[in-house]
Design an enzyme around this catalytic site. Sequence first.
Site, PDB file in Angstrom:
ATOM      1  N   LYS A   9       0.839  -1.201   0.000  1.00  0.00           N
ATOM      2  CA  LYS A   9       0.000   0.000   0.000  1.00  0.00           C
ATOM      3  C   LYS A   9       0.882   1.263   0.000  1.00  0.00           C
ATOM      4  O   LYS A   9       2.094   1.177   0.200  1.00  0.00           O
ATOM      5  CB  LYS A   9      -0.925  -0.033   1.219  1.00  0.00           C
ATOM      6  CG  LYS A   9      -1.933  -1.189   1.189  1.00  0.00           C
ATOM      7  CD  LYS A   9      -2.841  -1.135   2.410  1.00  0.00           C
ATOM      8  CE  LYS A   9      -3.851  -2.254   2.412  1.00  0.00           C
ATOM      9  NZ  LYS A   9      -4.755  -2.181   3.599  1.00  0.00           N
ATOM     10  N   TYR A  49     -12.327  -2.336  -3.253  1.00  0.00           N
ATOM     11  CA  TYR A  49     -12.861  -2.370  -1.887  1.00  0.00           C
ATOM     12  C   TYR A  49     -14.393  -2.323  -1.859  1.00  0.00           C
ATOM     13  O   TYR A  49     -14.970  -1.897  -0.860  1.00  0.00           O
ATOM     14  CB  TYR A  49     -12.278  -1.214  -1.072  1.00  0.00           C
ATOM     15  CG  TYR A  49     -10.856  -1.463  -0.588  1.00  0.00           C
ATOM     16  CD1 TYR A  49     -10.551  -2.567   0.212  1.00  0.00           C
ATOM     17  CD2 TYR A  49      -9.817  -0.598  -0.909  1.00  0.00           C
ATOM     18  CE1 TYR A  49      -9.261  -2.805   0.661  1.00  0.00           C
ATOM     19  CE2 TYR A  49      -8.514  -0.824  -0.451  1.00  0.00           C
ATOM     20  CZ  TYR A  49      -8.249  -1.936   0.329  1.00  0.00           C
ATOM     21  OH  TYR A  49      -6.964  -2.171   0.786  1.00  0.00           O
ATOM     22  N   ASN A 112      -1.788  -0.144   7.079  1.00  0.00           N
ATOM     23  CA  ASN A 112      -1.249  -1.443   7.501  1.00  0.00           C
ATOM     24  C   ASN A 112      -0.404  -2.116   6.412  1.00  0.00           C
ATOM     25  O   ASN A 112      -0.336  -3.330   6.309  1.00  0.00           O
ATOM     26  CB  ASN A 112      -2.371  -2.347   8.022  1.00  0.00           C
ATOM     27  CG  ASN A 112      -3.456  -2.599   6.992  1.00  0.00           C
ATOM     28  OD1 ASN A 112      -3.358  -2.154   5.844  1.00  0.00           O
ATOM     29  ND2 ASN A 112      -4.484  -3.340   7.375  1.00  0.00           N
ATOM     30  N   HIS A 115      -1.836  -5.438   1.373  1.00  0.00           N
ATOM     31  CA  HIS A 115      -3.103  -6.117   1.139  1.00  0.00           C
ATOM     32  C   HIS A 115      -2.819  -7.489   0.554  1.00  0.00           C
ATOM     33  O   HIS A 115      -1.904  -7.642  -0.251  1.00  0.00           O
ATOM     34  CB  HIS A 115      -3.971  -5.337   0.136  1.00  0.00           C
ATOM     35  CG  HIS A 115      -5.086  -6.177  -0.418  1.00  0.00           C
ATOM     36  ND1 HIS A 115      -6.256  -6.381   0.268  1.00  0.00           N
ATOM     37  CD2 HIS A 115      -5.176  -6.923  -1.550  1.00  0.00           C
ATOM     38  CE1 HIS A 115      -7.028  -7.216  -0.436  1.00  0.00           C
ATOM     39  NE2 HIS A 115      -6.392  -7.555  -1.541  1.00  0.00           N
ATOM     40  N   GLU A 126      -9.460 -10.318  -7.820  1.00  0.00           N
ATOM     41  CA  GLU A 126      -8.502  -9.208  -7.697  1.00  0.00           C
ATOM     42  C   GLU A 126      -7.398  -9.285  -8.757  1.00  0.00           C
ATOM     43  O   GLU A 126      -6.990  -8.263  -9.301  1.00  0.00           O
ATOM     44  CB  GLU A 126      -7.929  -9.183  -6.274  1.00  0.00           C
ATOM     45  CG  GLU A 126      -9.001  -8.784  -5.263  1.00  0.00           C
ATOM     46  CD  GLU A 126      -8.590  -8.980  -3.812  1.00  0.00           C
ATOM     47  OE1 GLU A 126      -7.433  -9.379  -3.554  1.00  0.00           O
ATOM     48  OE2 GLU A 126      -9.444  -8.741  -2.925  1.00  0.00           O
TER      49      GLU A 126
END
Length: 147
Positions: A9, A49, A112, A115, A126
Amino acid sequence: MEKTFLMVKPDGVQRNLIGEIVSRFEKKGYQLVGAKLMVVSRELAEEHYAEHKERPFFGELVDFITSGPVFAMVWQGNNVITTARAMMGKTNPVDAASGTIRGDFATSVGMNIIHGSDSPQSAEREIGLWFSADEVLSFEKTIQRWI
Ligand SMILES: Nc1ncnc2c1ncn2[C@@H]1O[C@H](COP(=O)(O)OP(=O)(O)OP(=O)(O)O)[C@@H](O)[C@H]1O
């Protein structure tokens, strides 16, 4: 061969953690079969998302994931979907064990670091969303490239 979608990310890219993260999966024994550094459009972020659309943090999540470059990857290997999730650690870094990526490098659930697809269905969805077919090496092509 099982494949999964992983993404460093924007916080991980900004903190120069691409090499560290790629290295962990390489050392584990997985094969990198697709990768690109890219800035995510809002359209792609919202589609990725989509399951969180109704959650209160959805807007922040889309803002964050579009805020800077991400490093999108496809990895393959035995049980890679589940094992990659274990290597990433719990979603909230507060709960993530030391030795996991989030446990070692993150402190907040909003940022975080990484992913990873959470099931075979999400991996397929995805990979198809982020990569065209010719951007992912097939096993045969991988072998040819490595000779
Ligand atoms: N309470 C929250 N506040 C802010 N962001 C959150 C919160 N819960 C989840 N998120 C963000 O939304 C992402 C997706 O949440 P999800 O529950 O699918 O976790 P995950 O599957 O571990 O994460 P990811 O889909 O990024 O791999 C999380 O990685 C996190 O960045």
